[in-house]
Design a protein around this motif. Sequence first.
Motif, PDB file in Angstrom:
ATOM      1  N   ASP A 128       7.184   3.023 -11.124  1.00 43.45           N
ATOM      2  CA  ASP A 128       6.252   3.809 -10.324  1.00 43.45           C
ATOM      3  C   ASP A 128       6.364   5.155 -11.043  1.00 43.45           C
ATOM      4  O   ASP A 128       6.906   6.013 -10.656  1.00 43.45           O
ATOM      5  CB  ASP A 128       6.285   3.757  -8.885  1.00 43.45           C
ATOM      6  N   GLY A 149       1.992   2.268  -5.206  1.00 42.81           N
ATOM      7  CA  GLY A 149       1.329   1.820  -4.077  1.00 42.81           C
ATOM      8  C   GLY A 149      -0.002   1.425  -4.362  1.00 42.81           C
ATOM      9  O   GLY A 149      -0.847   1.333  -3.247  1.00 42.81           O
ATOM     10  N   LYS A 177       8.853  -0.858   8.964  1.00 43.54           N
ATOM     11  CA  LYS A 177       8.871   0.233   9.893  1.00 43.54           C
ATOM     12  C   LYS A 177       8.692  -0.326  11.127  1.00 43.54           C
ATOM     13  O   LYS A 177       7.937   0.159  12.074  1.00 43.54           O
ATOM     14  CB  LYS A 177       7.794   1.316   9.562  1.00 43.54           C
ATOM     15  N   THR A 228       9.732   2.364  -1.699  1.00 42.94           N
ATOM     16  CA  THR A 228      11.161   3.040  -2.417  1.00 42.94           C
ATOM     17  C   THR A 228      12.327   2.850  -1.454  1.00 42.94           C
ATOM     18  O   THR A 228      13.446   2.946  -1.951  1.00 42.94           O
ATOM     19  CB  THR A 228      10.531   4.391  -2.859  1.00 42.94           C
ATOM     20  N   THR A 229      11.867   3.105  -0.171  1.00 43.37           N
ATOM     21  CA  THR A 229      13.097   3.228   0.933  1.00 43.37           C
ATOM     22  C   THR A 229      13.548   1.736   0.904  1.00 43.37           C
ATOM     23  O   THR A 229      14.703   1.574   1.009  1.00 43.37           O
ATOM     24  CB  THR A 229      12.282   3.494   2.088  1.00 43.37           C
ATOM     25  N   PRO A 273       0.752  -1.257   0.040  1.00 44.45           N
ATOM     26  CA  PRO A 273      -0.011  -0.049   0.062  1.00 44.45           C
ATOM     27  C   PRO A 273       0.636   1.257   0.026  1.00 44.45           C
ATOM     28  O   PRO A 273       2.143   1.235   0.385  1.00 44.45           O
ATOM     29  CB  PRO A 273      -0.638  -0.097   1.279  1.00 44.45           C
ATOM     30  N   PRO A 274       0.080   2.552  -0.309  1.00 45.05           N
ATOM     31  CA  PRO A 274       0.969   3.557  -0.521  1.00 45.05           C
ATOM     32  C   PRO A 274       1.684   4.026   0.824  1.00 45.05           C
ATOM     33  O   PRO A 274       1.047   3.704   1.939  1.00 45.05           O
ATOM     34  CB  PRO A 274      -0.090   4.676  -0.673  1.00 45.05           C
ATOM     35  N   GLY A 275       2.878   4.471   0.729  1.00 44.32           N
ATOM     36  CA  GLY A 275       3.520   4.806   2.233  1.00 44.32           C
ATOM     37  C   GLY A 275       4.312   3.616   2.947  1.00 44.32           C
ATOM     38  O   GLY A 275       4.663   3.820   3.906  1.00 44.32           O
ATOM     39  N   SER A 276       4.056   2.510   2.198  1.00 44.71           N
ATOM     40  CA  SER A 276       4.374   1.269   3.340  1.00 44.71           C
ATOM     41  C   SER A 276       5.846   1.043   3.242  1.00 44.71           C
ATOM     42  O   SER A 276       6.401   0.425   4.180  1.00 44.71           O
ATOM     43  CB  SER A 276       3.907  -0.128   2.844  1.00 44.71           C
ATOM     44  N   GLY A 277       6.642   1.817   2.352  1.00 47.73           N
ATOM     45  CA  GLY A 277       8.201   1.646   2.371  1.00 47.73           C
ATOM     46  C   GLY A 277       8.704   1.191   1.383  1.00 47.73           C
ATOM     47  O   GLY A 277      10.144   0.930   1.271  1.00 47.73           O
ATOM     48  N   LEU A 295      10.525  -6.130   9.381  1.00 46.12           N
ATOM     49  CA  LEU A 295      11.774  -5.327   8.746  1.00 46.12           C
ATOM     50  C   LEU A 295      11.599  -3.864   9.368  1.00 46.12           C
ATOM     51  O   LEU A 295      10.902  -3.236   9.374  1.00 46.12           O
ATOM     52  CB  LEU A 295      11.317  -5.323   7.169  1.00 46.12           C
ATOM     53  N   ASP A 296      13.045  -3.772   9.732  1.00 47.24           N
ATOM     54  CA  ASP A 296      13.356  -2.232   9.985  1.00 47.24           C
ATOM     55  C   ASP A 296      14.484  -2.053   8.815  1.00 47.24           C
ATOM     56  O   ASP A 296      15.690  -2.600   9.187  1.00 47.24           O
ATOM     57  CB  ASP A 296      14.204  -2.203  11.450  1.00 47.24           C
ATOM     58  N   ILE A 297      14.311  -1.206   8.020  1.00 48.61           N
ATOM     59  CA  ILE A 297      15.203  -0.984   6.987  1.00 48.61           C
ATOM     60  C   ILE A 297      16.416  -0.336   7.353  1.00 48.61           C
ATOM     61  O   ILE A 297      17.488  -0.484   6.549  1.00 48.61           O
ATOM     62  CB  ILE A 297      14.588  -0.134   5.884  1.00 48.61           C
ATOM     63  N   GLN A 298      16.716   0.070   8.547  1.00 46.57           N
ATOM     64  CA  GLN A 298      17.929   0.766   9.280  1.00 46.57           C
ATOM     65  C   GLN A 298      18.677  -0.377   9.654  1.00 46.57           C
ATOM     66  O   GLN A 298      19.914  -0.104  10.204  1.00 46.57           O
ATOM     67  CB  GLN A 298      17.429   1.915   9.946  1.00 46.57           C
ATOM     68  N   ASP A 344      10.489  -0.757  13.521  1.00 44.61           N
ATOM     69  CA  ASP A 344      11.473   0.124  14.548  1.00 44.61           C
ATOM     70  C   ASP A 344      10.281   1.036  15.192  1.00 44.61           C
ATOM     71  O   ASP A 344      10.549   1.670  16.333  1.00 44.61           O
ATOM     72  CB  ASP A 344      12.508   0.879  13.932  1.00 44.61           C
TER      73      ASP A 344
HETATM   74  N1  GTP Z   1      11.086   4.484  10.647  1.00 48.53           N
HETATM   75  C1  GTP Z   1      10.980   3.913   9.514  1.00 48.53           C
HETATM   76  N2  GTP Z   1      10.646   4.608   8.297  1.00 48.53           N
HETATM   77  C2  GTP Z   1      10.542   4.038   7.224  1.00 48.53           C
HETATM   78  C3  GTP Z   1      10.899   2.651   7.077  1.00 48.53           C
HETATM   79  N3  GTP Z   1      10.712   2.507   5.804  1.00 48.53           N
HETATM   80  C4  GTP Z   1      10.095   3.623   5.190  1.00 48.53           C
HETATM   81  N4  GTP Z   1      10.188   4.594   6.083  1.00 48.53           N
HETATM   82  C5  GTP Z   1       9.559   6.104   5.743  1.00 48.53           C
HETATM   83  O1  GTP Z   1       8.014   5.945   5.418  1.00 48.53           O
HETATM   84  C6  GTP Z   1       7.903   6.932   4.469  1.00 48.53           C
HETATM   85  C7  GTP Z   1       7.356   6.341   3.073  1.00 48.53           C
HETATM   86  O2  GTP Z   1       8.455   5.605   2.456  1.00 48.53           O
HETATM   87  P1  GTP Z   1       8.229   5.508   1.121  1.00 48.53           P
HETATM   88  O3  GTP Z   1       9.518   4.603   0.860  1.00 48.53           O
HETATM   89  O4  GTP Z   1       8.093   6.867   0.347  1.00 48.53           O
HETATM   90  O5  GTP Z   1       7.190   4.432   0.664  1.00 48.53           O
HETATM   91  P2  GTP Z   1       6.303   4.040  -0.503  1.00 48.53           P
HETATM   92  O6  GTP Z   1       5.841   2.611  -0.162  1.00 48.53           O
HETATM   93  O7  GTP Z   1       7.386   3.921  -1.577  1.00 48.53           O
HETATM   94  O8  GTP Z   1       5.233   5.151  -0.941  1.00 48.53           O
HETATM   95  P3  GTP Z   1       4.500   5.148  -2.273  1.00 48.53           P
HETATM   96  O9  GTP Z   1       5.456   4.956  -3.417  1.00 48.53           O
HETATM   97  O10 GTP Z   1       4.185   6.423  -2.211  1.00 48.53           O
HETATM   98  O11 GTP Z   1       3.517   4.262  -2.227  1.00 48.53           O
HETATM   99  C8  GTP Z   1       9.045   7.830   4.159  1.00 48.53           C
HETATM  100  O12 GTP Z   1       9.193   8.955   4.946  1.00 48.53           O
HETATM  101  C9  GTP Z   1      10.297   6.657   4.843  1.00 48.53           C
HETATM  102  O13 GTP Z   1      11.314   7.426   5.220  1.00 48.53           O
HETATM  103  C10 GTP Z   1      11.488   1.813   8.186  1.00 48.53           C
HETATM  104  O14 GTP Z   1      12.031   0.851   8.143  1.00 48.53           O
HETATM  105  N5  GTP Z   1      11.506   2.817   9.418  1.00 48.53           N
END
Ligand code: GTP
Length: 299
Positions: free
Chosen positions: A39, A107, A174, A16-17, A10-14, A235-238, A176
């Motif tokens: 995307d 997303g 996320k 791209t990060t 889903p959107p914002g789930s992380g 998962l904690d990507i850090q 963490d």
């Molecule tokens: N604390 C924390 N923040 C995270 C983690 N992964 C992603 N984020 C944050 O979550 C937010 C959204 O991350 P994106 O990677 O843009 O998410 P996305 O799924 O690609 O979003 P869309 O492409 O809009 O669907 C950003 O502010 C990231 O920094 C994590 O493991 N820990």
Amino acid sequence: MVFGQVVIGPPGSGKTTYCNGMSQFLQLIGRKVAVINLDPANDMLPYECAVNIEELIKLSDVMMEHSLGPNGGLVYCMDYLEKNIDWLQSKLKPLLKDHYLLFDFPGQVELFFLHSNAKRVIEKLVKKLNLRLTAVHLIDSHLCSDPGKYISALLLSLSTMLHMELPHINVLSKIDLIESYGKLAFNLDFYTDVQDLSYLQHHLDQDPCSAKYRKLTKELCDVIEDYSLVDFTTLDIQDKESVGNLVKLIDKSNGYIFAGIEPSAVEFSKIAISPVDWDYYRVAAVQEKYMKDDDDDDN
Ligand SMILES: Nc1nc2c(ncn2[C@@H]2O[C@H](COP(=O)(O)OP(=O)(O)OP(=O)(O)O)[C@@H](O)[C@H]2O)c(=O)[nH]1
Ligand SMILES: [Mg+2]
């Protein structure tokens, strides 16, 4: 044989990060990685991408030309990508010799359980280019803090798994941040193992608003349990240990570990023994500095 991951959720789930962190991590353990951005709404990419859908089609153009909103525009873009799959194949061909592929998808969840274009794009790539891909489905772990949202996440994960028909790993991203949403009703294992959802129903029954949906909730939980397919890893990507554990799972699911036992054994020993010198935010900070230096040079 070429291996890789299809990163969805889903959107914002992380996503791209994740592609950014995962590509850095895999490069440090010795793999050549190519990130493919599919995307068209991704305008600020934190990673250097090998292929970018923006070269084929731009979401803003589609929205303007066809008077569509962002969601309809994305469905159009996926349809367009499917019709122009030769473009993507020709871009991927030079990478196939020695790269590991990470696909960053949009997303909009309906693209992965309702519409079939994105699925057909992946199917065509798998067949024509002989790819071995795992779907990595990210779900923001904050959904665990609300039983109703958690059940929705389970249903979404199940329908996406059934729709995509790929080796599939559901990930609570996320992790963490999970404590910052308040104390969970159950231990984390309860949410990752998805073993006995009757406890969740009981918990929902305590809330008078949810109690009237008791029968519906029970039926939904029964569907999830009957399939017995959904579970999660965290998962904690850090955190490199967290990323390393996920890499091992993905490598098992798509067969990477069986493809060339020697290179993968060396890679795994790197994850297991040596502290891989990897720090998501250090890498991100270096990239930010480069981008800033580039901007300064342009001015
Ligand atoms: N604390 C924390 N923040 C995270 C983690 N992964 C992603 N984020 C944050 O979550 C937010 C959204 O991350 P994106 O990677 O843009 O998410 P996305 O799924 O690609 O979003 P869309 O492409 O809009 O669907 C950003 O502010 C990231 O920094 C994590 O493991 N820990
Ligand atoms: Mg994204």
